[in-house]
Scaffold this motif. Structure first.
Motif, PDB file in Angstrom:
ATOM      1  N   ARG A 179      -5.582   1.285 -13.165  1.00 33.30           N
ATOM      2  CA  ARG A 179      -5.264   2.211 -14.259  1.00 33.30           C
ATOM      3  C   ARG A 179      -3.769   2.388 -14.468  1.00 33.30           C
ATOM      4  O   ARG A 179      -3.328   2.881 -15.503  1.00 33.30           O
ATOM      5  CB  ARG A 179      -5.961   3.555 -13.992  1.00 33.30           C
ATOM      6  N   TYR A 229     -11.443   5.091 -18.324  1.00 34.47           N
ATOM      7  CA  TYR A 229     -10.176   5.787 -18.181  1.00 34.47           C
ATOM      8  C   TYR A 229      -9.556   5.902 -19.572  1.00 34.47           C
ATOM      9  O   TYR A 229     -10.113   5.392 -20.549  1.00 34.47           O
ATOM     10  CB  TYR A 229      -9.232   5.025 -17.221  1.00 34.47           C
ATOM     11  N   THR A 265      -4.031   9.162 -11.533  1.00 39.51           N
ATOM     12  CA  THR A 265      -5.428   9.371 -11.895  1.00 39.51           C
ATOM     13  C   THR A 265      -5.727  10.868 -11.877  1.00 39.51           C
ATOM     14  O   THR A 265      -5.647  11.511 -10.836  1.00 39.51           O
ATOM     15  CB  THR A 265      -6.369   8.645 -10.916  1.00 39.51           C
TER      16      THR A 265
END
Length: 436
Positions: A278, A188, A282
């Motif tokens: 994360r 990521y 996303t």
């Protein structure tokens, strides 16, 4: 007469009759009426179903593409990327396909290897994935059993638990915020996984339980290892192998992994606001955590594509391996993979492909999967993010449904409770013109 003259001109300039015939197996655009369907009825009913889905927050937006008799007769976009209603869904948007990846990435690679005799469906899978030779519970499992979800493998392992501590903080042993020689595999923005973490994933898969009772039990575990298997058997990386053999020849350039690295002008539809790993919305990176820990390139999830590119691949399957004059698989291989494998065990699945419920035609829409009218020979797959692809050879119908139902969170499950994907699909079976 015009066609005869055109054939003569083409042959005069060195073209073959095969090239002339290619138009017959390539998707083109037409109106619903040209294939005997009622355009007004289709639009009214699909618009109603999708609009209700948006109102009920089943998804912020969606996209539907349908091809009938080799003609794209419906392709519409609805709603927005997110519930803030800033960016409208467009028909060329790119979506995270989630488990649709299984039949659009891992499966074509395996099918080609079977077609070439490099894999035998009925030999022990450990003949190819040799680390299972030493795993007593797995050494005799065949690829046929595995692909039909008949092998007794566990459905899923949450590998994210391996890289986060008890407080949900990434362990620096596995995750870093900047790339380095040992942490070059990006998962990521500003997150990098240790390069050899995949080996730990394989070890945990090796140790996972196998049920003694052989019955239908969905498992995505082996799809995590197919990319490495493809590399071992072909000498090419999994993503390169797919692009070279399928996506580029099909003219499907948006189909692929890690789209945020590719500079597409197409908008990429975001998925979940990730609060576990994360800690952001996303977008452009795979939603599935296991696939993300493999750098976004996996067999279980991670593929992105726009609707028209997906339609080409599904049309090729429905044409038993041929598209635009090019043969990708033998007809026999495609028919074997889309066939129900273990109906005697109440297992509806083909090889990798999902199939209608065994008694689907007898059910109401609320209980059916997919639409009750879908032919027994039909096949496809669904995706966790809200995607769905289906092809019906008997009725010559390809159905693509794309949404991001996991936005802003995976708790949004009305896509399922409202049975939206099957309801939309049913419209195209029921909209035959009255004159027909």
């Amino acid at each position: 007469m015009k066609n005869i003259i055109l054939k003569g001109i083409l042959l005069f300039f060195g073209f073959t009759s095969q090239l002339f015939a290619q138009n017959n197996d390539v998707l083109t655009y037409a109106s619903p009426e040209e294939v005997g369907l009622d355009s007004k009825m289709i639009h009214q009913r699909v618009d109603s179903i999708i609009s209700n889905g948006i109102r009920e927050e089943a998804f912020p937006g969606a996209q539907v593409l349908v091809a009938k008799n080799g003609k794209i007769i419906f392709h519409e976009a609805y709603g927005f990327h997110t519930y803030d209603s800033i960016q409208r869904v467009a028909t060329n948007d790119i979506y995270d396909l989630a488990s649709v990846t299984k039949v659009t990435a891992a499966l074509p690679a395996i099918m080609k290897l079977v077609d070439e005799g490099k894999i035998d469906l009925d030999r022990p899978f450990s003949d190819y994935w040799t680390r299972w030779k030493k795993v007593e519970s797995k050494k005799d499992l065949t690829l046929r059993e595995i692909l039909a979800h008949q092998a007794g493998l566990v459905p899923y392992i949450i590998f994210l638990n391996e890289v986060l501590d008890g407080n949900g903080t990434p362990k620096t042993k596995y995750i870093r915020n900047a790339p380095s020689r040992k942490f070059s595999n990006q998962v990521y923005d500003h997150l990098y996984i240790k390069n050899n973490f995949f080996k730990r994933m394989y070890r945990l898969i090796d140790k996972s339980a196998v049920s003694d009772e052989k019955k239908y039990k969905y498992s995505g575990l082996t799809f995590l290892i197919y990319p490495e298997l493809v590399k071992q058997l072909t000498g090419s990386s999994y993503d390169y192998y797919l692009e070279k053999n399928f996506y580029l020849p099909l003219g499907a350039p948006t189909m692929g992994f890690t789209p945020s690295k590719k500079g597409f002008s197409n908008a990429i539809v975001p998925t979940e606001v990730d609060t576990l790993f994360r800690h952001s919305l996303t977008k452009g990176w795979v939603h599935d955590e296991n696939a993300s820990l493999l750098g976004g390139i996996s067999g279980n999830a991670g593929l992105f594509a726009k609707a028209t590119d997906l339609a080409k691949l599904m049309q090729m399957y429905m044409q038993y391996g041929v598209y635009d004059g090019k043969r990708y698989f033998s007809e026999a291989t495609v028919k074997e993979f889309i066939k129900v494998q273990y109906p005697e065990n109440d297992n509806r699945r083909g090889l990798g492909f999902d199939k209608p419920l065994l008694n689907n035609s007898e059910l109401n829409l609320e209980d059916a999967y997919p639409a009750p009218e879908a032919g027994k020979s039909s096949f496809g797959h669904s995706g966790f993010t809200g995607t769905f692809v289906w092809a019906d050879p008997k009725n010559q119908l390809v159905y693509i449904f794309l949404s991001n139902r996991v936005n802003p969170s995976r708790d949004h499950r009305k896509l399922y409770s409202l049975n939206i994907r099957s309801a939309v699909q049913q419209v195209f079976y029921q909209s035959t013109l009255a004159s027909e």
